[in-house]
Scaffold this motif. Structure first.
Motif, mmCIF file in Angstrom:
data_model
loop_
_atom_site.group_PDB
_atom_site.id
_atom_site.type_symbol
_atom_site.label_atom_id
_atom_site.label_comp_id
_atom_site.label_asym_id
_atom_site.label_seq_id
_atom_site.Cartn_x
_atom_site.Cartn_y
_atom_site.Cartn_z
ATOM 1 N N VAL A 79 53.280 -30.040 15.550
ATOM 2 C CA VAL A 79 51.953 -29.599 15.979
ATOM 3 C C VAL A 79 51.103 -29.331 14.739
ATOM 4 O O VAL A 79 51.512 -28.606 13.834
ATOM 5 N N TYR A 80 49.963 -29.949 14.688
ATOM 6 C CA TYR A 80 48.983 -29.713 13.635
ATOM 7 C C TYR A 80 47.917 -28.818 14.253
ATOM 8 O O TYR A 80 46.926 -29.293 14.797
ATOM 9 N N GLN A 81 48.180 -27.521 14.185
ATOM 10 C CA GLN A 81 47.405 -26.530 14.918
ATOM 11 C C GLN A 81 45.915 -26.572 14.589
ATOM 12 O O GLN A 81 45.077 -26.505 15.478
ATOM 13 N N ILE A 82 45.579 -26.679 13.314
ATOM 14 C CA ILE A 82 44.163 -26.656 12.938
ATOM 15 C C ILE A 82 43.462 -27.921 13.434
ATOM 16 O O ILE A 82 42.344 -27.851 13.946
ATOM 17 N N LEU A 83 44.119 -29.065 13.313
ATOM 18 C CA LEU A 83 43.551 -30.298 13.854
ATOM 19 C C LEU A 83 43.350 -30.167 15.358
ATOM 20 O O LEU A 83 42.295 -30.518 15.889
ATOM 21 N N LYS A 106 49.939 -41.887 19.081
ATOM 22 C CA LYS A 106 48.663 -42.201 19.738
ATOM 23 C C LYS A 106 47.791 -40.965 19.937
ATOM 24 O O LYS A 106 46.581 -40.997 19.689
ATOM 25 N N GLU A 107 48.355 -39.859 20.378
ATOM 26 C CA GLU A 107 47.585 -38.636 20.617
ATOM 27 C C GLU A 107 47.034 -38.042 19.321
ATOM 28 O O GLU A 107 45.882 -37.632 19.252
ATOM 29 N N LEU A 108 47.876 -37.987 18.298
ATOM 30 C CA LEU A 108 47.416 -37.453 17.015
ATOM 31 C C LEU A 108 46.339 -38.349 16.407
ATOM 32 O O LEU A 108 45.356 -37.854 15.847
ATOM 33 N N THR A 109 46.522 -39.648 16.531
ATOM 34 C CA THR A 109 45.534 -40.594 16.013
ATOM 35 C C THR A 109 44.206 -40.406 16.723
ATOM 36 O O THR A 109 43.145 -40.384 16.087
ATOM 37 N N LYS A 110 44.259 -40.250 18.021
ATOM 38 C CA LYS A 110 43.039 -40.032 18.808
ATOM 39 C C LYS A 110 42.303 -38.785 18.333
ATOM 40 O O LYS A 110 41.079 -38.805 18.141
ATOM 41 N N ILE A 166 40.847 -39.339 14.680
ATOM 42 C CA ILE A 166 39.679 -40.230 14.703
ATOM 43 C C ILE A 166 38.490 -39.558 15.369
ATOM 44 O O ILE A 166 37.353 -39.668 14.898
ATOM 45 N N TRP A 167 38.717 -38.856 16.458
ATOM 46 C CA TRP A 167 37.615 -38.184 17.150
ATOM 47 C C TRP A 167 36.946 -37.173 16.229
ATOM 48 O O TRP A 167 35.715 -37.143 16.123
#
Length: 136
Positions: A4-8, A55-59, A62-63
């Motif tokens: 989990v990248y909490q800040i992202l 896919k979720e982290l990339t989304k 990018i967002w």
């Protein structure tokens, strides 16, 4: 299991007190929040080198990147009502450069060394890089 990248994640969700919230909801450039976002995103870049992209982290990456670029562009558009307070002025390109290398590194499996960026803007996570510099 995905780390989990909490800040992202919080930036993606526009949680108050994050860089994205300050840009989008307050139209304010908050330098401390920028570094929080950037350093967390760079952890993702480092962790994903030579791995299949999530896919979720990339989304989410990018967002957030796209929204940051849009805010900077809108700030410079005389026809747009968006105007950022606390704008980094002539140092804006240094922030954008970091983000550009962040995204490029994510997709091309590399991490730009913090030393290579110079000291025009200073990442508080790497204070040791600037310890020999005199404050002006």
């Amino acid at each position: 299991m995905t780390k989990v990248y909490q800040i992202l994640e919080e930036n993606y969700e526009l949680i108050e007190g994050t860089f994205m919230y300050s840009l989008i909801e307050e139209a304010r450039f908050h330098e401390d929040h920028f570094w929080d976002y950037y350093n967390d995103a760079m952890e993702l870049v480092k962790d994903r080198i030579k791995q299949e992209l999530d896919k979720e982290l990339t989304k989410k990456l990018i967002w957030t990147y796209k929204r940051i670029m849009e805010c900077f562009l809108c700030h410079h558009d005389d026809k747009d009502i968006y105007e950022m307070t606390n704008y980094p002025g002539d140092k804006d390109l240094y922030y954008l450069e970091r983000l550009s290398f962040m995204i490029d590194g994510y997709f091309n499996d590399y991490v730009m060394s913090e030393k290579q960026f110079g000291s025009e803007i200073k990442n508080p996570k790497y204070k040791e890089l600037y310890k020999d510099e005199k404050e002006m």
